[in-house]
Write a protein that holds these residues in place. Sequence first.
Motif, PDB file in Angstrom:
ATOM      1  N   MET A 152      26.251  -4.611 -34.621  1.00  0.00           N
ATOM      2  CA  MET A 152      25.242  -3.415 -35.133  1.00  0.00           C
ATOM      3  C   MET A 152      26.143  -2.055 -34.607  1.00  0.00           C
ATOM      4  N   ARG A 153      25.547  -1.137 -35.630  1.00  0.00           N
ATOM      5  CA  ARG A 153      26.188   0.153 -35.256  1.00  0.00           C
ATOM      6  C   ARG A 153      25.006   1.209 -35.254  1.00  0.00           C
ATOM      7  N   GLY A 154      25.197   2.241 -34.676  1.00  0.00           N
ATOM      8  CA  GLY A 154      24.269   3.383 -34.544  1.00  0.00           C
ATOM      9  C   GLY A 154      23.205   2.943 -33.589  1.00  0.00           C
ATOM     10  N   CYS A 155      22.374   4.051 -33.406  1.00  0.00           N
ATOM     11  CA  CYS A 155      20.871   3.949 -32.592  1.00  0.00           C
ATOM     12  C   CYS A 155      20.003   4.849 -33.020  1.00  0.00           C
ATOM     13  N   ASN A 156      18.800   4.241 -32.791  1.00  0.00           N
ATOM     14  CA  ASN A 156      17.402   4.939 -32.990  1.00  0.00           C
ATOM     15  C   ASN A 156      16.836   5.404 -31.959  1.00  0.00           C
ATOM     16  N   ASN A 157      17.226   5.402 -30.920  1.00  0.00           N
ATOM     17  CA  ASN A 157      16.548   5.694 -29.588  1.00  0.00           C
ATOM     18  C   ASN A 157      16.389   7.403 -29.290  1.00  0.00           C
ATOM     19  N   PHE A 158      17.534   8.157 -29.757  1.00  0.00           N
ATOM     20  CA  PHE A 158      17.409   9.564 -29.465  1.00  0.00           C
ATOM     21  C   PHE A 158      17.088   9.857 -27.974  1.00  0.00           C
ATOM     22  N   CYS A 159      17.521   9.094 -26.929  1.00  0.00           N
ATOM     23  CA  CYS A 159      17.441   9.629 -25.528  1.00  0.00           C
ATOM     24  C   CYS A 159      18.034  11.293 -25.434  1.00  0.00           C
ATOM     25  N   SER A 160      17.280  11.896 -24.918  1.00  0.00           N
ATOM     26  CA  SER A 160      17.452  13.293 -24.999  1.00  0.00           C
ATOM     27  C   SER A 160      18.797  13.946 -24.369  1.00  0.00           C
ATOM     28  N   TYR A 161      19.357  13.250 -23.849  1.00  0.00           N
ATOM     29  CA  TYR A 161      20.724  13.587 -23.377  1.00  0.00           C
ATOM     30  C   TYR A 161      21.915  13.044 -23.857  1.00  0.00           C
ATOM     31  N   CYS A 162      21.656  12.330 -25.010  1.00  0.00           N
ATOM     32  CA  CYS A 162      22.614  11.342 -25.773  1.00  0.00           C
ATOM     33  C   CYS A 162      22.906  11.734 -27.046  1.00  0.00           C
ATOM     34  N   ILE A 163      24.359  11.935 -27.294  1.00  0.00           N
ATOM     35  CA  ILE A 163      24.644  12.380 -28.595  1.00  0.00           C
ATOM     36  C   ILE A 163      25.053  11.434 -29.852  1.00  0.00           C
ATOM     37  N   VAL A 164      24.884  10.117 -29.139  1.00  0.00           N
ATOM     38  CA  VAL A 164      25.266   8.806 -29.964  1.00  0.00           C
ATOM     39  C   VAL A 164      24.768   8.831 -31.390  1.00  0.00           C
ATOM     40  N   PRO A 165      23.510   9.046 -31.266  1.00  0.00           N
ATOM     41  CA  PRO A 165      22.705   8.883 -32.676  1.00  0.00           C
ATOM     42  C   PRO A 165      23.118   9.997 -33.690  1.00  0.00           C
ATOM     43  N   TYR A 166      23.502  11.170 -33.174  1.00  0.00           N
ATOM     44  CA  TYR A 166      24.099  12.066 -34.184  1.00  0.00           C
ATOM     45  C   TYR A 166      25.508  11.897 -34.467  1.00  0.00           C
ATOM     46  N   THR A 167      26.252  11.331 -33.887  1.00  0.00           N
ATOM     47  CA  THR A 167      27.661  10.979 -34.018  1.00  0.00           C
ATOM     48  C   THR A 167      27.777   9.524 -34.803  1.00  0.00           C
ATOM     49  N   ARG A 168      26.914   8.666 -34.415  1.00  0.00           N
ATOM     50  CA  ARG A 168      27.211   7.260 -35.097  1.00  0.00           C
ATOM     51  C   ARG A 168      25.836   6.916 -36.045  1.00  0.00           C
ATOM     52  N   GLY A 169      25.051   7.664 -36.049  1.00  0.00           N
ATOM     53  CA  GLY A 169      24.186   7.201 -37.168  1.00  0.00           C
ATOM     54  C   GLY A 169      22.874   6.500 -36.645  1.00  0.00           C
ATOM     55  N   ARG A 170      22.138   6.259 -37.576  1.00  0.00           N
ATOM     56  CA  ARG A 170      20.975   4.926 -37.272  1.00  0.00           C
ATOM     57  C   ARG A 170      21.431   3.688 -37.011  1.00  0.00           C
ATOM     58  N   GLU A 171      20.476   2.813 -36.678  1.00  0.00           N
ATOM     59  CA  GLU A 171      20.835   1.478 -36.445  1.00  0.00           C
ATOM     60  C   GLU A 171      21.176   0.748 -37.741  1.00  0.00           C
ATOM     61  N   ARG A 172      21.922  -0.089 -37.779  1.00  0.00           N
ATOM     62  CA  ARG A 172      22.090  -1.068 -38.842  1.00  0.00           C
ATOM     63  C   ARG A 172      22.946  -2.287 -38.488  1.00  0.00           C
ATOM     64  N   SER A 173      22.446  -3.441 -38.684  1.00  0.00           N
ATOM     65  CA  SER A 173      22.870  -4.783 -38.284  1.00  0.00           C
ATOM     66  C   SER A 173      23.704  -5.461 -39.163  1.00  0.00           C
ATOM     67  N   ARG A 174      24.595  -6.079 -38.678  1.00  0.00           N
ATOM     68  CA  ARG A 174      25.432  -6.995 -39.536  1.00  0.00           C
ATOM     69  C   ARG A 174      24.566  -8.442 -39.703  1.00  0.00           C
ATOM     70  N   PRO A 175      24.948  -9.077 -40.789  1.00  0.00           N
ATOM     71  CA  PRO A 175      24.055 -10.236 -41.113  1.00  0.00           C
ATOM     72  C   PRO A 175      24.567 -11.581 -39.822  1.00  0.00           C
ATOM     73  N   ALA A 176      23.458 -12.147 -39.570  1.00  0.00           N
ATOM     74  CA  ALA A 176      23.793 -13.270 -38.847  1.00  0.00           C
ATOM     75  C   ALA A 176      24.785 -14.281 -39.024  1.00  0.00           C
ATOM     76  N   ASP A 177      24.457 -14.594 -40.193  1.00  0.00           N
ATOM     77  CA  ASP A 177      25.461 -15.739 -40.674  1.00  0.00           C
ATOM     78  C   ASP A 177      27.085 -15.436 -40.680  1.00  0.00           C
ATOM     79  N   SER A 178      27.353 -14.081 -41.032  1.00  0.00           N
ATOM     80  CA  SER A 178      28.823 -13.496 -41.136  1.00  0.00           C
ATOM     81  C   SER A 178      29.316 -13.560 -39.659  1.00  0.00           C
ATOM     82  N   LEU A 179      28.337 -12.832 -38.676  1.00  0.00           N
ATOM     83  CA  LEU A 179      28.655 -12.878 -37.387  1.00  0.00           C
ATOM     84  C   LEU A 179      29.021 -14.203 -36.611  1.00  0.00           C
ATOM     85  N   VAL A 180      28.174 -15.398 -37.056  1.00  0.00           N
ATOM     86  CA  VAL A 180      28.383 -16.457 -36.570  1.00  0.00           C
ATOM     87  C   VAL A 180      29.693 -17.209 -37.077  1.00  0.00           C
ATOM     88  N   LYS A 181      29.848 -16.942 -38.339  1.00  0.00           N
ATOM     89  CA  LYS A 181      31.168 -17.578 -39.036  1.00  0.00           C
ATOM     90  C   LYS A 181      32.504 -16.784 -38.147  1.00  0.00           C
TER      91      LYS A 181
END
Length: 438
Positions: A152-181
Motif C-alpha cells: 500500500m502507499r500513503g497514510c490516513n493518520n495525520f499524526c501531528s508531527y509527521c509529514i508523510v500524509p502530505y508527501t505520499r498522500g492518502r492510503e491506497r492498497s494493492r489488490p491481494a491477488d496481484s501481491l500473492v502472485k
Amino acid sequence: MPKKVYIETYGCQMNLGDTEIVRSVLVDAGYEMTDSAESADYILMNTCSVRDNAERKILEKLTHFKRFKKKNRNLRVGLLGCMAKRMRETIFEQRDIVDLVVGPDEYRRLPEIFAIAEGGEKGIAVRLITAETYDDIEPLRTDGRSAWIAIMRGCNNFCSYCIVPYTRGRERSRPADSLVKEIEKLARDGYREVTMLGQNVNSYRDETTGADFADLLARTAEAVPDMWIRYVTSHPRDMSDRLIETMARFGNICKYIHLPVQSGSDRVLSMMNRGYTAEHYLGRIKKIREAMPNVALSTDIIAGFPGETLDDHRRTLEILEQVRYDGAYMFRYSPREGTKAWDMPDDVPEEEKIRRLNEIIDLQQKISKEINKGETGRLHKVLVEGESKRSKEDSQGRSDTNKLVIFPNPDGAIKVGEFVKVRIQRSTAATLFGEIVK
C-alpha cells in the motif's frame, strides 16, 4: 550507448522499495544502472523528509556532487521522494546543482523528466496521484535473497508531527491477488524472505474483495510456506486480534513486530494525534505476548515533543520498563514545516531534548543487553545475509525475531540465502554470537 544512472537511497524501507521501482522504469526505458557516481550520466537521490537531520544530510551530499558536475557538464542530478515533494518550491532556488525533482507518485514519468532536463530546462513532477500503486511494475531487485514489496502507499493518520500524509498522500492498497502472485514468483526465483511494506500495514484493505491485512498474511503464508514473511510498520490502534492470531498460527510469519509507541504519556499521545492511550497500547502488547511468548518487539520514541513535561518523559521511561523492547528507534523531536505540530511552541530546550533522549537510549540499551543475554544457549534458525562486517572468517544473518546473528564460517561453506541453525553463545545489546549446529 545507454546512459548510466546512479541512485542513492535514504530513509525508510518504503524508499528502498521505491528505488527498485525507479530502477525498473529506467531500465525498461533503456537506461543502465551503475554503482559509480563518478561515471554516471544521472545521479538520483531518493530522499526522506521525516526528520530535519535526514534533509540536512541530503543537502550536504548535493554539495559533494557539485565536483562531478564540474568534470562532466552533461551530468544531471535529481531529487526523488518525500523531500522532493516537500521542498519542490525552494530546492531549485537553494541548490543550483539540482536539475530535476520527482515526487513519490510520478516515477512513471522519469524518462520524460530526463528528456526535459537534457533539453536544458528544470524537470519537475510532484503531483499526488491518489490511484497510483505501481501495481503493474515489477521492481528491479538486486539482492536475490530478501525482497521488499509495498502492499500500500500513503497514510490516513495525520499524526501531528509527521509529514508523510502530505508527501505520499492518502492510503491506497494493492489488490491481494496481484501481491500473492508477485510473492509466489519471488519464491520461484529463489527468494527466501519477503517484507511487506506500508506506512500502516494494519489498515490494508483490498477494495474489490474487502480482504484485510490478516487475510493477506494468511493467503501469503499458505502460498509460500518455505519463505519467511515480515512486515513493517504497524499502528497500535489498528493491531487487531485477528492479525495477532494469524501471526501466531503460521510458522513462516516471522515473530517480530515493530509497534511504534512514540510516548508513554496519554497527554502527549493526544497532542501527537496518535489515536490510542498507553493503556490500549499495553493491552495490545499483552495480547501479542499471550499469543506469541517468544515474539521480539521494537518501537519508535520521540523525546521532547512540544509541551512534554518531565512527568510525561518519566511515563515514557516507564513504558520502556513495562514492555521491555528488544530494540528501539529513538529520536529527539524536530519540527517539520507543514505539519500540525509546526504551529505548536517548540518549548523543550534542545539540550533538554538531548538529555531526555540520552536517558531513553541508556535505558533501552540496558534492556536490550539483558534480553540478549537471555538468548545464551538458545537455538535460532537464521537466514544468512553475507560476510560479517568485522571478520571475513564469520558470516551474519537474521533470526525470525530480527536479531542480528554472527557465526564462524571460515571456509565459506555456508552460502548467502541459506537457512542455518545457530546456538547462541554470547551477546551484546545489538548482536548475538553463536556456532552452527549441524
